[in-house]
Write a protein that holds these residues in place. Structure first.
Motif, PDB file in Angstrom:
ATOM      1  N   MET A  61       0.812  -1.213   0.000  1.00 50.92           N
ATOM      2  CA  MET A  61       0.000   0.000   0.000  1.00 50.92           C
ATOM      3  C   MET A  61       0.845   1.263   0.000  1.00 50.92           C
ATOM      4  SD  MET A  61      -2.871  -1.170   2.775  1.00 50.92           S
ATOM      5  CE  MET A  61      -3.618   0.452   2.784  1.00 50.92           C
ATOM      6  N   ALA A  62       2.068   1.196   0.420  1.00 48.68           N
ATOM      7  CA  ALA A  62       2.934   2.380   0.484  1.00 48.68           C
ATOM      8  C   ALA A  62       3.301   2.846  -0.916  1.00 48.68           C
ATOM      9  CB  ALA A  62       4.201   2.061   1.275  1.00 48.68           C
ATOM     10  N   PRO A  63       3.441   4.201  -1.132  1.00 49.42           N
ATOM     11  CA  PRO A  63       3.831   4.701  -2.461  1.00 49.42           C
ATOM     12  C   PRO A  63       5.218   4.225  -2.842  1.00 49.42           C
ATOM     13  CG  PRO A  63       3.910   6.451  -0.811  1.00 49.42           C
ATOM     14  CD  PRO A  63       3.262   5.278  -0.155  1.00 49.42           C
ATOM     15  N   LYS A  64       5.349   3.851  -4.086  1.00 51.49           N
ATOM     16  CA  LYS A  64       6.627   3.334  -4.559  1.00 51.49           C
ATOM     17  C   LYS A  64       7.601   4.484  -4.804  1.00 51.49           C
ATOM     18  CE  LYS A  64       4.583  -0.718  -6.739  1.00 51.49           C
ATOM     19  NZ  LYS A  64       4.419  -1.498  -7.998  1.00 51.49           N
ATOM     20  N   PRO A  65       8.861   4.327  -4.446  1.00 50.33           N
ATOM     21  CA  PRO A  65       9.842   5.396  -4.689  1.00 50.33           C
ATOM     22  C   PRO A  65      10.086   5.582  -6.177  1.00 50.33           C
ATOM     23  CG  PRO A  65      10.922   3.404  -3.885  1.00 50.33           C
ATOM     24  CD  PRO A  65       9.454   3.160  -3.781  1.00 50.33           C
ATOM     25  N   GLY A  66      10.414   6.824  -6.539  1.00 53.43           N
ATOM     26  CA  GLY A  66      10.649   7.128  -7.945  1.00 53.43           C
ATOM     27  C   GLY A  66      12.124   7.015  -8.299  1.00 53.43           C
ATOM     28  N   SER A  67      12.456   7.595  -9.441  1.00 56.68           N
ATOM     29  CA  SER A  67      13.834   7.586  -9.924  1.00 56.68           C
ATOM     30  C   SER A  67      14.072   8.858 -10.727  1.00 56.68           C
ATOM     31  CB  SER A  67      14.102   6.347 -10.779  1.00 56.68           C
ATOM     32  OG  SER A  67      13.286   6.363 -11.938  1.00 56.68           O
ATOM     33  N   LEU A  68      15.306   9.025 -11.170  1.00 56.72           N
ATOM     34  CA  LEU A  68      15.675  10.207 -11.947  1.00 56.72           C
ATOM     35  C   LEU A  68      15.468  10.027 -13.448  1.00 56.72           C
ATOM     36  CD1 LEU A  68      18.988  11.263 -10.135  1.00 56.72           C
ATOM     37  CD2 LEU A  68      16.707  12.257  -9.875  1.00 56.72           C
ATOM     38  N   THR A  69      14.808   8.963 -13.860  1.00 52.91           N
ATOM     39  CA  THR A  69      14.645   8.718 -15.294  1.00 52.91           C
ATOM     40  C   THR A  69      13.759   9.758 -15.959  1.00 52.91           C
ATOM     41  OG1 THR A  69      12.839   7.186 -14.759  1.00 52.91           O
ATOM     42  CG2 THR A  69      15.037   6.241 -15.076  1.00 52.91           C
ATOM     43  N   ARG A  70      12.819  10.330 -15.211  1.00 55.87           N
ATOM     44  CA  ARG A  70      11.913  11.330 -15.781  1.00 55.87           C
ATOM     45  C   ARG A  70      12.329  12.766 -15.468  1.00 55.87           C
ATOM     46  NH1 ARG A  70       5.821   8.858 -14.639  1.00 55.87           N
ATOM     47  NH2 ARG A  70       6.127   6.868 -15.744  1.00 55.87           N
ATOM     48  N   CYS A  71      13.430  12.939 -14.792  1.00 54.50           N
ATOM     49  CA  CYS A  71      13.903  14.277 -14.453  1.00 54.50           C
ATOM     50  C   CYS A  71      14.526  14.934 -15.691  1.00 54.50           C
ATOM     51  CB  CYS A  71      14.917  14.206 -13.317  1.00 54.50           C
ATOM     52  SG  CYS A  71      15.488  15.820 -12.741  1.00 54.50           S
ATOM     53  N   THR A  72      14.114  16.151 -15.973  1.00 55.32           N
ATOM     54  CA  THR A  72      14.594  16.867 -17.161  1.00 55.32           C
ATOM     55  C   THR A  72      15.722  17.852 -16.851  1.00 55.32           C
ATOM     56  OG1 THR A  72      12.874  18.544 -16.848  1.00 55.32           O
ATOM     57  CG2 THR A  72      12.343  16.671 -18.268  1.00 55.32           C
ATOM     58  N   LEU A  73      16.178  17.896 -15.614  1.00 59.48           N
ATOM     59  CA  LEU A  73      17.261  18.811 -15.240  1.00 59.48           C
ATOM     60  C   LEU A  73      18.599  18.281 -15.746  1.00 59.48           C
ATOM     61  CD1 LEU A  73      16.142  19.347 -11.559  1.00 59.48           C
ATOM     62  CD2 LEU A  73      15.826  20.957 -13.430  1.00 59.48           C
ATOM     63  N   THR A  74      19.468  19.192 -16.156  1.00 58.09           N
ATOM     64  CA  THR A  74      20.809  18.821 -16.613  1.00 58.09           C
ATOM     65  C   THR A  74      21.815  19.857 -16.129  1.00 58.09           C
ATOM     66  OG1 THR A  74      20.495  19.988 -18.723  1.00 58.09           O
ATOM     67  CG2 THR A  74      19.974  17.621 -18.680  1.00 58.09           C
ATOM     68  N   THR A  93      14.920  19.173  -4.681  1.00 57.57           N
ATOM     69  CA  THR A  93      13.470  19.280  -4.619  1.00 57.57           C
ATOM     70  C   THR A  93      12.794  18.120  -5.343  1.00 57.57           C
ATOM     71  OG1 THR A  93      13.641  21.702  -4.540  1.00 57.57           O
ATOM     72  CG2 THR A  93      11.511  20.761  -5.160  1.00 57.57           C
ATOM     73  N   TYR A  94      13.293  17.790  -6.517  1.00 55.80           N
ATOM     74  CA  TYR A  94      12.745  16.648  -7.267  1.00 55.80           C
ATOM     75  C   TYR A  94      12.963  15.338  -6.505  1.00 55.80           C
ATOM     76  CZ  TYR A  94      11.767  13.575 -11.234  1.00 55.80           C
ATOM     77  OH  TYR A  94      11.239  12.601 -12.058  1.00 55.80           O
ATOM     78  N   LYS A  95      14.101  15.206  -5.882  1.00 57.51           N
ATOM     79  CA  LYS A  95      14.423  13.983  -5.133  1.00 57.51           C
ATOM     80  C   LYS A  95      13.475  13.793  -3.953  1.00 57.51           C
ATOM     81  CE  LYS A  95      18.434  12.023  -2.697  1.00 57.51           C
ATOM     82  NZ  LYS A  95      17.962  12.266  -1.321  1.00 57.51           N
ATOM     83  N   ARG A  96      13.165  14.861  -3.239  1.00 63.35           N
ATOM     84  CA  ARG A  96      12.228  14.761  -2.122  1.00 63.35           C
ATOM     85  C   ARG A  96      10.805  14.503  -2.594  1.00 63.35           C
ATOM     86  NH1 ARG A  96      15.393  19.116  -0.212  1.00 63.35           N
ATOM     87  NH2 ARG A  96      13.849  20.568  -1.047  1.00 63.35           N
ATOM     88  N   ALA A  97      10.398  15.154  -3.673  1.00 62.57           N
ATOM     89  CA  ALA A  97       9.031  14.986  -4.162  1.00 62.57           C
ATOM     90  C   ALA A  97       8.772  13.565  -4.655  1.00 62.57           C
ATOM     91  CB  ALA A  97       8.740  15.989  -5.275  1.00 62.57           C
ATOM     92  N   GLU A  98       9.763  12.955  -5.283  1.00 61.65           N
ATOM     93  CA  GLU A  98       9.609  11.601  -5.821  1.00 61.65           C
ATOM     94  C   GLU A  98      10.068  10.522  -4.842  1.00 61.65           C
ATOM     95  OE1 GLU A  98       8.171  10.767  -8.627  1.00 61.65           O
ATOM     96  OE2 GLU A  98       7.760  12.870  -9.144  1.00 61.65           O
ATOM     97  N   ARG A  99      10.466  10.916  -3.644  1.00 64.69           N
ATOM     98  CA  ARG A  99      10.899   9.960  -2.607  1.00 64.69           C
ATOM     99  C   ARG A  99      12.019   9.050  -3.124  1.00 64.69           C
ATOM    100  NH1 ARG A  99       5.312  10.226  -2.274  1.00 64.69           N
ATOM    101  NH2 ARG A  99       4.508  11.030  -0.302  1.00 64.69           N
ATOM    102  N   ILE A 100      13.020   9.673  -3.689  1.00 64.25           N
ATOM    103  CA  ILE A 100      14.148   8.927  -4.245  1.00 64.25           C
ATOM    104  C   ILE A 100      15.221   8.793  -3.175  1.00 64.25           C
ATOM    105  CG2 ILE A 100      15.858   8.849  -6.098  1.00 64.25           C
ATOM    106  CD1 ILE A 100      14.057  10.647  -7.731  1.00 64.25           C
TER     107      ILE A 100
END
Length: 285
Positions: A61-74, A93-100
């Motif tokens: 039931m817990a949200p699955k952690p994300g990854s940097l594959t969809r991050c558009t920052l360079t 900020t992206y890392k915290r929002a996606e729980r990476i």
């Protein structure tokens, strides 16, 4: 002699019949009421879960952690402090929002680093094991910390350009103020240093005594810039007219005077919009 007459007929006694009562309306037929059944209470079903099963259910039931594959920052390795800090702030900020997690973030870093930064990462990835270590080494390589006196010189030496908005100019100065060691300057002290570097038009339209905070100052400065742009759009030929007037005035001077150049008094240039001397309409901020 007996009198002959109608013979007497004996009739049996008639039964008295009572008259039937007729109802004045339709006859109502009532049915016996049915007994209301009470809803059955559901039986108490107790489900027993083992501790391992409960942990599996909560993990599903817990949200699955994300990854940097969809991050558009360079980041391409530009050696500028503001660029490095902006990149790290956005990635965090992206890392915290996606729980990476830190480990997954380090694994996906090659997707974000380009050019010189990618080359640097190839040589450093085996030595970096934590996310904080990555940030510290990136700053040390591409944005080395400047001494306080160099930051102060950079703050006070660069003035606002004519084609630069006040909001962008102030943002750069505030970034430099954030790099100074603590204790940091008060907001009023920062505004005093910035105000002396503004364009003459902004200083004339927004007096220093009219604000004490960044928000109030930017609000007034943006309003003044919007008014200036509106006037310029409504008078597109003012610049060319002012230039032609100045040229005709200089050609109308008598040639016989032969006044030495050193003794000639040049007319003081004055802006046709803000009425301040020392610059033309084209140079007005």
């Amino acid at each position: 002699m007996k009198e002959e007459g109608n013979p007497e007929v004996s009739t049996p006694p008639s039964k008295s019949v009572s008259p039937k009562r007729r109802s004045s309306g339709p006859r109502l037929v009532t049915k016996p009421a049915r007994a209301v059944r009470k809803p059955r209470k559901p039986a108490n079903m107790a489900v027993s879960l083992t501790e391992e099963q409960f942990e599996r259910m909560m993990a599903a039931m817990a949200p699955k952690p994300g990854s940097l594959t969809r991050c558009t920052l360079t980041y391409d390795g530009t050696k500028e402090t503001d660029v490095v800090e902006a990149f790290l702030a956005a990635v965090n900020t992206y890392k915290r929002a996606e729980r990476i997690s830190d480990e997954d973030a380090l694994t996906g870093l090659p997707l974000l680093l380009k050019g010189a930064a990618a080359t640097w990462w190839q040589g450093m990835r085996d030595k970096i094991v934590t996310w904080d270590d990555f940030q510290e080494r990136l700053r040390r390589t591409f944005a080395p910390k400047k001494p306080a006196y160099l930051i102060c010189m950079e703050i006070t030496s660069v003035k606002q350009k004519t084609d630069e908005t006040t909001e962008a100019f102030v943002s750069k100065k505030r970034m430099l103020f954030s790099l100074l060691p603590r204790p940091e300057l008060l907001e009023t002290q920062q505004l005093d240093l910035i105000y002396g570097l503004l364009m003459p038009y902004i200083q004339e339209k927004v007096p220093r005594t009219s604000f004490t905070t960044y928000d109030k100052f930017l609000e007034d400065a943006v309003a003044a810039e919007r008014l200036r742009d509106t006037w310029k759009n409504a008078n597109p030929t003012s610049a060319s007219t002012a230039a032609s007037t100045a040229a005709s005035a200089s050609s109308a001077l008598p040639e016989a005077a032969h006044v030495p150049v050193s003794s000639q008094r040049k007319p003081r240039q004055r802006c046709r919009y803000c009425k301040l001397p020392g610059h033309s309409l084209e140079e007005c901020g």
